[in-house]
Design a protein around this motif. Sequence first.
Motif, PDB file in Angstrom:
ATOM      1  N   THR A 239       0.778  -1.162  -0.075  1.00  0.00           N
ATOM      2  CA  THR A 239       0.041  -0.003  -0.145  1.00  0.00           C
ATOM      3  C   THR A 239       0.914   1.145  -0.047  1.00  0.00           C
ATOM      4  OG1 THR A 239      -1.971  -1.193   1.217  1.00  0.00           O
ATOM      5  CG2 THR A 239      -1.731   1.245   1.368  1.00  0.00           C
TER       6      THR A 239
ATOM      7  N   THR B 158      -4.864   6.063  -0.914  1.00  0.00           N
ATOM      8  CA  THR B 158      -3.937   5.211  -0.910  1.00  0.00           C
ATOM      9  C   THR B 158      -4.237   4.127  -2.010  1.00  0.00           C
ATOM     10  OG1 THR B 158      -5.180   3.909   0.899  1.00  0.00           O
ATOM     11  CG2 THR B 158      -3.603   5.398   1.849  1.00  0.00           C
TER      12      THR B 158
ATOM     13  N   THR C 280      -3.402   0.246  -3.060  1.00  0.00           N
ATOM     14  CA  THR C 280      -2.921  -1.298  -2.374  1.00  0.00           C
ATOM     15  C   THR C 280      -3.253  -2.340  -3.816  1.00  0.00           C
ATOM     16  OG1 THR C 280      -3.850  -0.559  -0.437  1.00  0.00           O
ATOM     17  CG2 THR C 280      -3.279  -3.193  -1.017  1.00  0.00           C
TER      18      THR C 280
END
Length: 276
Positions: A114, A255, A257
């Motif tokens: 991440t 974010t 991931t």
Amino acid sequence: MSVPFQKYHGTGNDFLIIHADEYVPDRSALAERECDRAEGVGADGILFLALEEQFSPPRVVMTLVQPDGSTAPMCGNGARCAAEWAMDRTGTESVMIDTQSGTLRADRTDGDITIEMGSPTFDPDKIPVDADEQVFETAIEGLEVTVVNTGVPHAVAFVDDVEDVDLEEIAPPVRYADDFPRGTNVCVASPDGSGGFDQRTYERGVEGETDSCGTGAVAIAVIARRLGHTDADPVAVKPPGGDLQVSFNERGHATLTGPVEHEFDGEVTVESPAEL
């Protein structure tokens, strides 16, 4: 004279990684040659990484040189590959990645990487796009796009089915449109029926479609939420190369991931000092 490299990919977005201490007199020429999938190793770019282990967590200074020889300020999947490379060498589960778009934290969780992606902006001056106000669902070169900067500029169009789009035909006119003084990446996205989106991206600097684009996945997610196409968090984004997840914190920071794989190691030839 040759220098070693490691080949990594994040959901099909692949990179040669070369330690910044290696002597490479012309990084642009090396990227143009070795990123070529017919004549070189083949990649979406070369990551030149400097590892600074004295910090906690360790820091990595990342420079991405693209297949056309240009330098990109940010690359989400590239940063995730850089993080995995650094974690492999330091035995840590977290690193800081210094990019031209800012310093970002990366963590390994359940095998995935991440990376922080900062705060996307619709400000025309920061994208940049030649407009007096934010660009939402506006026709540019025949394609209805919304424009955002997620570390690099993206023009995103939502379509019924990304597989029905001739990306190599519709994307270049937008990528090179006068509206974008520094060019733009071009994404198409279609709903997957569960709050996520299928993705295809034509990348500036690669000058073609890539199997995955992390900054593009974030662009699709943030625009979809802004336009009311989804309220999911995380937002699942599915480029051809694999599945990504985009999340947002209370400050609106994103974010990214997804998985990263180390493919193989090798060497590439560079000019020696005597040849210059």
